[in-house]
Structure formats: C-alpha cells, structure tokens
Design a protein around this motif. Structure first.
Motif, mmCIF file in Angstrom:
data_model
loop_
_atom_site.group_PDB
_atom_site.id
_atom_site.type_symbol
_atom_site.label_atom_id
_atom_site.label_comp_id
_atom_site.label_asym_id
_atom_site.label_seq_id
_atom_site.Cartn_x
_atom_site.Cartn_y
_atom_site.Cartn_z
ATOM 1 N N PHE A 274 42.042 36.630 25.455
ATOM 2 C CA PHE A 274 41.792 35.313 26.195
ATOM 3 C C PHE A 274 41.904 35.498 27.912
ATOM 4 C CE2 PHE A 274 44.104 35.093 22.168
ATOM 5 C CZ PHE A 274 43.282 34.316 21.581
ATOM 6 N N PHE A 275 42.600 36.630 28.259
ATOM 7 C CA PHE A 275 42.605 36.665 30.012
ATOM 8 C C PHE A 275 42.282 37.925 30.338
ATOM 9 C CE2 PHE A 275 45.894 33.648 28.343
ATOM 10 C CZ PHE A 275 45.753 32.737 28.708
ATOM 11 N N THR A 276 41.654 37.849 31.505
ATOM 12 C CA THR A 276 41.548 39.381 31.942
ATOM 13 C C THR A 276 42.791 39.795 32.733
ATOM 14 O OG1 THR A 276 39.285 38.873 32.388
ATOM 15 C CG2 THR A 276 40.016 40.700 33.767
ATOM 16 N N LEU A 277 43.062 40.962 32.467
ATOM 17 C CA LEU A 277 44.251 41.677 32.948
ATOM 18 C C LEU A 277 43.763 42.299 34.187
ATOM 19 C CD1 LEU A 277 45.754 43.676 29.878
ATOM 20 C CD2 LEU A 277 46.424 41.342 30.523
ATOM 21 N N LYS A 278 44.958 42.172 35.061
ATOM 22 C CA LYS A 278 44.815 42.641 36.360
ATOM 23 C C LYS A 278 45.957 43.438 36.934
ATOM 24 C CE LYS A 278 41.034 39.370 38.291
ATOM 25 N NZ LYS A 278 40.825 38.543 39.345
ATOM 26 N N THR A 279 45.506 44.406 37.712
ATOM 27 C CA THR A 279 46.911 45.227 38.299
ATOM 28 C C THR A 279 47.719 44.381 38.978
ATOM 29 O OG1 THR A 279 45.351 47.033 38.752
ATOM 30 C CG2 THR A 279 47.456 47.084 39.864
ATOM 31 N N GLY A 280 49.209 44.418 38.353
ATOM 32 C CA GLY A 280 50.162 43.710 39.045
ATOM 33 C C GLY A 280 50.507 42.584 38.409
ATOM 34 N N ASP A 281 49.774 42.132 37.251
ATOM 35 C CA ASP A 281 50.241 41.140 36.232
ATOM 36 C C ASP A 281 51.498 41.722 35.598
ATOM 37 O OD1 ASP A 281 48.030 39.754 36.960
ATOM 38 O OD2 ASP A 281 46.995 40.162 35.145
ATOM 39 N N LEU A 282 52.057 40.600 35.017
ATOM 40 C CA LEU A 282 53.424 40.950 34.455
ATOM 41 C C LEU A 282 53.481 40.367 33.169
ATOM 42 C CD1 LEU A 282 55.914 39.942 37.469
ATOM 43 C CD2 LEU A 282 55.078 42.146 36.898
ATOM 44 N N LEU A 283 54.313 41.169 32.141
ATOM 45 C CA LEU A 283 54.317 40.640 30.896
ATOM 46 C C LEU A 283 55.701 40.576 30.488
ATOM 47 C CD1 LEU A 283 53.408 39.863 27.964
ATOM 48 C CD2 LEU A 283 52.919 42.263 27.468
ATOM 49 N N TYR A 284 56.262 39.377 30.250
ATOM 50 C CA TYR A 284 57.689 39.455 29.811
ATOM 51 C C TYR A 284 57.629 39.272 28.161
ATOM 52 C CZ TYR A 284 59.802 38.035 34.237
ATOM 53 O OH TYR A 284 60.339 38.304 35.523
#
Length: 212
Positions: A171-181
C-alpha cells in the motif's frame, strides 16, 4: 519520513483491551506524522486535554532502503536496526471515537506520541533475527519508576516483522528512514506527571525519559 504502527499484534494484549484472545484477519496498520516523534531523553509533556494517556511499549525497526511490493522472503533486507519505542495512546479519546464509529488517529498520532529510543544495528545483535524459523527473538521490557510493567519477545508477535514489511509495502512505498512500530504486548497502563520511563532491549537500556 513515515511512521507505520501496528495494532493488536500480541494476543494477550488483545485480551487485555477487548476481553478475548484473537488474531485479526490482517495486520492492523495506522500511521503517525513526523511531529509525533519524541527523541530519546526528551520529556513527554502530558496533554491535559486528552484524558488518560497510556504507554504501549514496542519494538521499532528502521527501514533502510526503498521498496514497493516487497516479497516476504526478501523483507529482511529492508530494515537494518531496532530499538524500543512507546506508542502513547489517549485511551479515553480512542474509546469514545471507536464507540461512535469515527477514525481514531488523533488518539494515537498527536505530537510526541511516538517515543523513540537509541537504535542498535541488527548486526550487533546477531545471530538473533526477526521473523525467521528458529528465531530466538528479541526480548524487551519497560520499567516505570524502577518497576517492570511490560515485557515481551518478538517471537510472540501475531504478525512478524517480515510479514508486516511485505503487507505494508503493498500500500505504501517504503523509504529510507521510515519507522515501523510493531505492536505492544500485555501490560499497558496510564502515565502521570513525574513518571520515569526506561526501555530495554536484550538488557540494554535504549530509552530513558520523564513525563512532565
């Protein structure tokens, strides 16, 4: 930078919140804005207009490369570090919004609601890994005023990190620096002014701050 967060990812927490043990049919995903990030050591200023605010201690992984429609078997290539974070939740507001059938982002995504500890490169934690068969898992816990109030292990997640990466990237493009809780285990509870919160991963203190 985007903050992805997962709800209802530990079965005992689901019972704690909803009164029954269950696994959702798909991961429950919500997002927080960049202004929600509370860097390690900075105080959390308790909003007096939100009512009860609960701590929810979580493992947080850092995205390290661009990705879209990532296959689960390659998902481990898309994150490189882990820490302990807290997904602060305005519980009274969340319940009221849910009861009225309204979106509940404002109860989760307000400024300062994503406390974030110091990241540890996954290489430093080897041979432990996320989401693979035979994984020993990462153990973490939260101390509140010197007493352990939450503890969990990544192996207890209903949806493991690689599954989450694959699902979210549809659904979303992952990018460097994104966070996953990645979701919280059982033991959530309210915070008050002058509380001291300390988060640990494998015995290493990575998160340390006060409520003001």
């Amino acid at each position: 930078m985007k903050i992805f967060a997962i709800g209802k990812n530990y079965i005992l927490h689901n019972q704690e919140i909803d009164g029954k043990l269950y696994k959702t049919a798909e991961p429950v995903v919500f997002m927080k804005p960049e202004s929600a990030v509370l860097k390690n050591g900075k105080p959390f200023f308790l909003p007096d207009h939100l009512g009860r605010v609960d701590y929810e201690t979580e493992l947080v992984v850092r995205i390290c490369r661009l990705g879209k429609n990532v296959a689960e078997r390659f998902a481990h290539r898309y994150y490189d570090a882990v820490t302990v974070g807290i997904d602060f939740t305005a519980r009274d507001l969340q319940r009221r919004l849910k009861d009225n059938g309204h979106p509940w982002e404002i109860s989760k995504a307000f400024d300062g609601s994503a406390a974030l500890g110091e990241f540890v490169p996954l290489d430093e934690l080897a041979p432990k890994t996320f989401g693979h068969e035979g994984d020993e898992g990462f153990h973490f816990h939260l101390d509140l005023n010197g007493q352990t109030v939450q503890q969990g292990c990544s192996t207890d997640m209903l949806y493991h990190v690689d599954e989450l990466i694959a699902y979210i990237s549809r659904f979303f493009t992952l990018k460097t620096g994104d966070l996953l809780y990645t979701g919280t285990p059982v033991g959530v509870g309210p915070v008050k002014v002058d509380d001291h919160l300390e988060g640990y991963l494998e015995g290493r203190k990575l998160l340390d701050f006060w409520v003001k």
